[in-house]
Write a protein that holds these residues in place. Sequence first.
Motif: not given
Length: 317
Positions: A196-198, A219-229, A183-188
Amino acid sequence: MHTDLVAALDIGGTKIAGALVDGHGGILVRAQRATPAQEDGDTVMRAVEEVLGELAASPLWGRAAALGIGSAGPVDASAGTVSPVNVPGWRGYPLVERARAAAGGLPVRLIGDGVAITAAEHWQGAARGHDNALCMVVSTGVGGGLVLGGRLHPGPTGNAGHIGHISVDLDGDPCPCGSRGCVERVASGPNIARRALAGGWRPGPDGDTSAAAVAAAARAGDPVAVASFERAARALAAGIAATATLVEIDIAVIGGGVGKAGDVLLAPLRKALTDYATLSFVRRLTVVPAQMGTDAGLVGAAAAALGTRANATAAEV
């Protein structure tokens, strides 16, 4: 217990906080030092002794019945030792024995920091009134603790509930703990930012590449950031569902820096839980943000010490 106070320590890689805490969780006296994390073990201990010395100088110290310690881990409560990952000078360090000496022989209760935050949330925070709860700290790492049958369940060494190292991806990335797909390897926080950077997310002009910056982008809708969360949320949901299936918790409390991302994390987490928590007895599981804030470690260490004291009193009667 109405006159009882306890001393509490919250020991992390950045700071060593101490307090005298009353039976209602009120902090009456505080002391703090920076953690000399890169120094040798005895230098780190001197900072702990300074915090205890400052508390002992208070006129209230004489009423302290016990000392509770929540420490970055791993801890070993059965041996009274700590080996915090981020304090290399402490490896199997005899913290309980040294702290007892520095506190004038008070009884000492040692628990891991995830368990301490769990104790605080159950006593005064988001898990209050729940007999079976999981509390998680999602930040640089992912830790946690359990309340089962209305009581804190630290386990023999004080590490029970360490959900960050449940494997949720059999073919996943190797984790520094030696396992895969934890879990930590994905969610920390650092791993959310790394993914997100990758994936092509780029920070703003300030160059901030923290999980908080990724959360703002999501929050601003960036799809890569959304996908990482969303991926972090799925990993957390899988770990929470596994825990609920095993021990029948009815609430999961999410704290820590990443937990502060709010709905960017909690909305996909609640949605993912419906995919993983499918058995009848885990479907009613709720997920809520932590309430205790920066004093959680101190209040939880105090709760553990008060719990020990209450049990001792009950045993004496």
